[in-house]
Design a protein around this motif. Structure first.
Motif, short mmCIF file in Angstrom:
data_model
loop_
_atom_site.label_atom_id
_atom_site.label_comp_id
_atom_site.label_asym_id
_atom_site.label_seq_id
_atom_site.Cartn_x
_atom_site.Cartn_y
_atom_site.Cartn_z
N ARG A 230 0.85 -1.19 0.00
CA ARG A 230 0.00 0.00 0.00
C ARG A 230 0.89 1.24 0.00
O ARG A 230 2.07 1.18 0.37
CB ARG A 230 -0.89 0.03 1.24
N PRO A 231 0.37 2.40 -0.41
CA PRO A 231 1.17 3.62 -0.36
C PRO A 231 1.65 3.92 1.06
O PRO A 231 0.96 3.62 2.04
CB PRO A 231 0.19 4.70 -0.85
N THR B 166 -3.99 -7.47 15.75
CA THR B 166 -2.54 -7.62 15.61
C THR B 166 -1.84 -6.27 15.60
O THR B 166 -0.77 -6.10 16.20
CB THR B 166 -2.21 -8.41 14.33
N LEU B 167 -2.45 -5.31 14.93
CA LEU B 167 -1.87 -3.97 14.88
C LEU B 167 -2.23 -3.15 16.12
O LEU B 167 -1.40 -2.44 16.69
CB LEU B 167 -2.34 -3.24 13.62
N TRP C 242 4.71 4.36 11.92
CA TRP C 242 5.08 3.29 11.00
C TRP C 242 4.98 1.93 11.69
O TRP C 242 5.16 1.82 12.91
CB TRP C 242 6.51 3.46 10.49
N VAL C 243 4.74 0.88 10.90
CA VAL C 243 4.71 -0.48 11.44
C VAL C 243 5.36 -1.43 10.45
O VAL C 243 5.37 -1.18 9.23
CB VAL C 243 3.29 -0.97 11.77
N PHE D 199 -5.34 -3.11 7.74
CA PHE D 199 -5.29 -1.77 7.15
C PHE D 199 -6.43 -0.88 7.63
O PHE D 199 -6.30 0.35 7.62
CB PHE D 199 -5.25 -1.87 5.62
N ALA D 200 -7.55 -1.49 8.06
CA ALA D 200 -8.60 -0.67 8.69
C ALA D 200 -8.06 -0.02 9.95
O ALA D 200 -8.29 1.17 10.21
CB ALA D 200 -9.82 -1.54 9.00
N CYS D 201 -7.30 -0.76 10.73
CA CYS D 201 -6.69 -0.21 11.94
C CYS D 201 -5.61 0.80 11.58
O CYS D 201 -5.51 1.88 12.17
CB CYS D 201 -6.13 -1.34 12.79
N ALA D 202 -4.80 0.47 10.58
CA ALA D 202 -3.74 1.39 10.17
C ALA D 202 -4.31 2.72 9.69
O ALA D 202 -3.78 3.79 10.01
CB ALA D 202 -2.90 0.75 9.05
#
Length: 326
Positions: free
Chosen positions: A14-15, A64-65, A81-82, A104-107
């Motif tokens: 992802r970007p 997880t995130l 960042w992760v 990615f919803a969490c990110a």
């Protein structure tokens, strides 16, 4: 069957607008803002230990995130960042796609970029390294609590542990409560806004997120700060209706997976913290205090009844290699 690199490109590329260089090279390149320190944390989630093997992969991706972002929140750091490393039993693309959606919803919610990682075949095991920024010298650390400070906790501690007990068949919760508790377990909300406000407004001295249990994690603050803590049972949040009262209380004081913030604050900040709770629409509970450790004694955590008398505690929280007896 897709290769390792096909899976990464298809589901995790992802970007990364916050990175100088994101995934695709041997390393990511990151540039902290001027005047900032890096806060770095890593947590591993192992099937059968940290989550049930049949957990919905979208929920697992989120969690997880989220558990790593929670560590940054406890330091008053802003997530940036992760990196994700994991072993998977097989290349199940439907599972991987759902997991990535949750991750990615969490990110996206917490505005972090996935900048790298690794995958391999093996037992289901997920490991995130998260990086955040905090102004130099301003992080919320475990070793800064002082005697005379109030002890606070956010949210509704114990719900996640009740949800796990329900899923494991150790208790039976009413439908509405079971859904609330399972959501707390599988989709925790890192208290980033709270951590930032506590640090920016200088309202807290020390903080930790509750991952292993309230009493166990409080034990880390008292050990690092060299003082004692008293938890007033009568001041803990009301136990949810419909749950076994004894189990609900045990989940509050020793249940893990809450990811609420436990923090120390000077008494003069009580009004400001009450206002902050309203501003964030997040309950903040004053549940005890920190006191000086007697000479030649080890720092300890005491659970007290309404008369100020110590209560027996048989279990303080989760420990991978034995009972945590702080």
């Amino acid at each position: 069957m897709p290769s390792e690199f096909d899976l990464i490109a298809r589901y995790f590329a992802r970007p990364t607008p916050q990175a100088v260089l994101g995934p695709g090279d041997d390393c990511a390149l990151l540039a902290p803002a001027p005047g900032m320190e890096l806060a770095i944390t890593t947590d591993m989630l192992v099937a059968g230990t940290h989550f049930l093997p049949d957990t919905d992969p979208r929920q697992l991706g989120w969690k997880t995130l989220a558990v790593n972002i929670s560590d940054l929140a406890a330091m008053g750091a802003r997530p940036r960042w992760v990196l994700l490393a994991g072993s998977l039993p097989k290349a199940d693309e439907a599972w991987i796609n759902a997991f990535a959606d949750g991750l990615f919803a969490c990110a996206n919610r917490y505005n972090v970029d996935l900048v790298g990682g690794d995958t391999t075949r093996g037992p289901l095991n997920l490991c995130v390294t998260a990086l955040g920024e905090v102004p130099v010298g301003q992080s919320l650390r475990r070793d800064h609590a002082q005697a005379g400070d109030d002890l606070w906790i956010s949210g509704e501690p114990g719900l996640a542990a009740l949800g796990l007990a329900h899923l494991q068949g150790r208790t039976q919760l009413p439908d509405a409560l079971s859904q609330r508790c399972i959501t707390a377990l599988q989709r925790p909300l890192p208290r980033v806004a709270l951590g930032l406000a506590l640090r920016e407004r200088q309202l807290a001295r020390a903080a930790i997120d509750v991952s292993d249990g309230l009493l166990a994690d409080l034990g880390h603050i008292v050990e690092c700060s060299g003082i004692d803590a008293e938890v007033w049972q009568a001041q803990l949040p009301a136990r949810p209706e419909g749950a076994d009262p004894a189990l609900a209380r045990q989940c509050q004081i020793a249940g893990g997976d809450d990811y609420e913030l436990l923090f120390s604050a000077a008494p003069e900040h009580r009004a400001a913290l009450a206002a902050l709770a309203c501003e964030l629409e997040l309950p903040l509970w004053r549940i005890g205090c920190f006191v000086a450790t007697p000479p030649s004694s080890a720092s300890t955590v005491r659970l007290l009844d309404e008369n100020g008398q110590p209560l027996p505690v048989t279990h303080r929280g989760f420990d991978h290699f034995g009972q945590d007896d702080r």
